[in-house]
Design an enzyme around this catalytic site. Sequence first.
Site, mmCIF file in Angstrom:
data_model
loop_
_atom_site.group_PDB
_atom_site.id
_atom_site.type_symbol
_atom_site.label_atom_id
_atom_site.label_comp_id
_atom_site.label_asym_id
_atom_site.label_seq_id
_atom_site.Cartn_x
_atom_site.Cartn_y
_atom_site.Cartn_z
ATOM 1 C CB CYS A 1 -15.607 -33.779 107.781
ATOM 2 S SG CYS A 1 -13.985 -33.145 107.380
ATOM 3 C CB CYS B 1 -14.746 -33.327 111.746
ATOM 4 S SG CYS B 1 -15.443 -31.367 110.668
ATOM 5 N N GLY C 1 -5.953 -14.854 84.802
ATOM 6 C CA GLY C 1 -6.650 -14.019 85.140
ATOM 7 C C GLY C 1 -8.125 -14.514 84.729
ATOM 8 C CD GLN D 1 -3.023 -13.635 82.251
ATOM 9 O OE1 GLN D 1 -4.647 -13.858 81.933
ATOM 10 N NE2 GLN D 1 -2.118 -13.372 83.543
ATOM 11 C CG ASP E 1 1.291 -13.371 84.494
ATOM 12 O OD1 ASP E 1 1.176 -12.920 85.541
ATOM 13 O OD2 ASP E 1 0.284 -14.102 84.042
ATOM 14 C CG HIS F 1 -13.107 -28.426 108.692
ATOM 15 N ND1 HIS F 1 -13.842 -29.440 108.557
ATOM 16 C CD2 HIS F 1 -14.309 -27.624 107.994
ATOM 17 C CE1 HIS F 1 -15.335 -29.693 107.700
ATOM 18 N NE2 HIS F 1 -15.293 -28.038 107.575
ATOM 19 C CG ASP G 1 2.475 -15.819 93.170
ATOM 20 O OD1 ASP G 1 3.583 -15.836 93.598
ATOM 21 O OD2 ASP G 1 1.489 -15.536 93.196
ATOM 22 C CB SER G 2 4.990 -14.453 88.452
ATOM 23 O OG SER G 2 4.620 -14.023 87.998
ATOM 24 N N GLY G 3 4.867 -13.239 91.105
ATOM 25 C CA GLY G 3 4.252 -11.840 91.459
ATOM 26 C C GLY G 3 3.675 -11.086 90.505
ATOM 27 N N GLY G 4 3.000 -10.794 89.474
ATOM 28 C CA GLY G 4 2.688 -10.907 88.319
ATOM 29 C C GLY G 4 1.601 -10.410 88.045
ATOM 30 C CG PHE G 5 -2.882 -11.866 91.033
ATOM 31 C CD1 PHE G 5 -3.826 -11.613 90.028
ATOM 32 C CD2 PHE G 5 -3.755 -11.813 92.339
ATOM 33 C CE1 PHE G 5 -5.564 -11.579 90.420
ATOM 34 C CE2 PHE G 5 -4.343 -12.009 92.512
ATOM 35 C CZ PHE G 5 -5.240 -12.148 91.843
ATOM 36 C CG ASP H 1 -3.308 -20.823 93.558
ATOM 37 O OD1 ASP H 1 -4.017 -21.729 92.565
ATOM 38 O OD2 ASP H 1 -3.017 -20.310 94.674
#
Lengths: 373, 373
Positions: B305, B310, B217, B190, B148, B336, B94-98, B267
């Site tokens: 599973c 499991c 966003g 966004q 962003d 798991h 990711d860009s790190g903006g968040f 993600d």
Amino acid sequence: MTLFDFDLVATDPTTSARRGSFKTAHGTVETPLFMPVGTRATVKGVTTPQLHELGAQVLLSNTYHLFLRPGSDIVREAGGLHSFMNWDRAILTDSGGFQIFSLADTLKLSDDGVEFRSILDGSKHFWTPEENMRVQQDLGADIAMQLDQCPPYPAEKEFVATAVRRSADWAARCKAAHSREDQALFGIVQGGVFEDLRLESVSRLTELDLPGYGIGGYSVGEPHELMLESLGPVCDAMPANKPRYLMGVGNPTTILQAIGLGVDMFDCVLPTRTARMGTAFSSEGRMNLKNAKYARDFGPLDVACTCPVCTQYSRAYLRHLVSMKEMLASILLSVHNLHFLLDLTARARVAIEEQRYGGFLADWLASPGAADY
Amino acid sequence: MTLFDFDLVATDPTTSARRGSFKTAHGTVETPLFMPVGTRATVKGVTTPQLHELGAQVLLSNTYHLFLRPGSDIVREAGGLHSFMNWDRAILTDSGGFQIFSLADTLKLSDDGVEFRSILDGSKHFWTPEENMRVQQDLGADIAMQLDQCPPYPAEKEFVATAVRRSADWAARCKAAHSREDQALFGIVQGGVFEDLRLESVSRLTELDLPGYGIGGYSVGEPHELMLESLGPVCDAMPANKPRYLMGVGNPTTILQAIGLGVDMFDCVLPTRTARMGTAFSSEGRMNLKNAKYARDFGPLDVACTCPVCTQYSRAYLRHLVSMKEMLASILLSVHNLHFLLDLTARARVAIEEQRYGGFLADWLASPGAADY
């Protein structure tokens, strides 16, 4: 070869090192060996498939801790420890004696047994040798240890003498109470740093003709040299046809020295505990991965090591994980440290087979790794 | 098929779900997919060989965190993130903006860029879109995200509109500054919960003809339904020949609903974070392993599973590990939970190929597992 019969495969011509093996219901154990410790039915941070891959032959688990949580009844209902923790090779349980005497602040000790309080909730429990056998038979390890009284260091000789005699009496009661044929009961030699008491303990236990013997009460704070001095005569006095297990010793140098004196089995939390503190065993001695000098060191953790960590990750990456307190740091360093001891003892076995253990030990003691004890 | 060209393998007749793939220098990525998050170049508690075995195709790592520690220069000197963290399949940063906008308490924002302080030591940093591209090219992931401005929820429409326009300007500057041909640059849509702003953002970004687009966003505190309402029209407006990545969404039900609306990539830290709190995804809904009702439950974590946890460990054992705060609890539940999402999205891919995604989604929504969102 019936279960637990100790087969002496080779002896070394210049030291007392021996190469042996014995059968359990969960595979043959090749000695000398190091046994990783899984206190609460888990080797901290390492999965059982990883331990398989690392070549661990026997795992150790702690009766005291499992008795308190989840309780030996739950382990028994799960089908025993092997099934509970998903480990199909051999398991050894200590008796919990060491924990009772080292963890509990209040305990009432008599010849009959010992009353102690849980470190978790303060609840009161009373263990006789017979009750301890019941618990360990519920846990269902391949090897159970007798309930013993482990004196601290330093201790008055009279106190240690009483502990030796009480432990020997308890060994006999454990033997009488023990009935699982798929589980071996080992006695435990006590006697602190007093050679005559150690020899008395050996003699009392040898009469019981148990399938193996632990050597307890070392590595409890006494000077390192004091232990090594008395360990030789103790080993010499122990029966040659039974495995000898030096309890709680896990640094590379002491393991190799003790093998040279005739010890066959070792266990210790050291590899995983030091890993969680960010330190690694290595052929160059112990490494503290917090050190800033590793920040741009893109070489392997230990160039001499073939473990999955040293072949896949750099010092710089491990240093980053340790600095950031990432769980993966503890996991990877635990895997490496366990590999280090499992590999070292595997190479010791080969050296004994090839009748060159004296040289192998001398080479180690002259190497930078030997500083690690 | 050249690098990053999105190949539409199949579309579903009754939903907007699509089955696609694109090539990277580290393998072909099959969509829709879930990408495990390794914030600081490590998926917490899980080794890269384990992630391989679980079938993870792409790992996500965080530019903000790696920029601060160990620093993008060290990652570059290590040969990039793949080599640094020992992962030979694809990586997305990711860009790190968040993180800048959600973690920093003080920041100075202008059209030029953003000044922020490190959460670790308070040090001051200034990122322009160009500087952010330099950092991400140093990290060397297969996919980089544009810098962003991610507005919080709730936010005034005027504020969100400014963020949309600034982010679109920054996308153009990122594209101009980006030069690595082995790395794809994705834009980020966004617009908060304002459909017209979302569509404006899509339109501005589409002009740049980037190889893929994130949808940012969302999942920042808005009601779940609000997101799903606007997500459909946003996906419909996005170019069909580029992958669509809904950032930060990781609960099973929302993933499957979003796939039905035409999303390709996901993600989230949810599977590993909830694992560390002792909870597991399951076909019966989320399970809290601390619960005493599992103490004697010797059945598998999730009967439906097939994961290594499991098939090898019981609920009673996992409950014991969680109660004792053992590291292995976090490790096993993380494995798991990751398997759960990787397997769910793999089954979604097959359902789309077989033109029956509508039924697959309806079955999930009618199942007890759907309560988990």
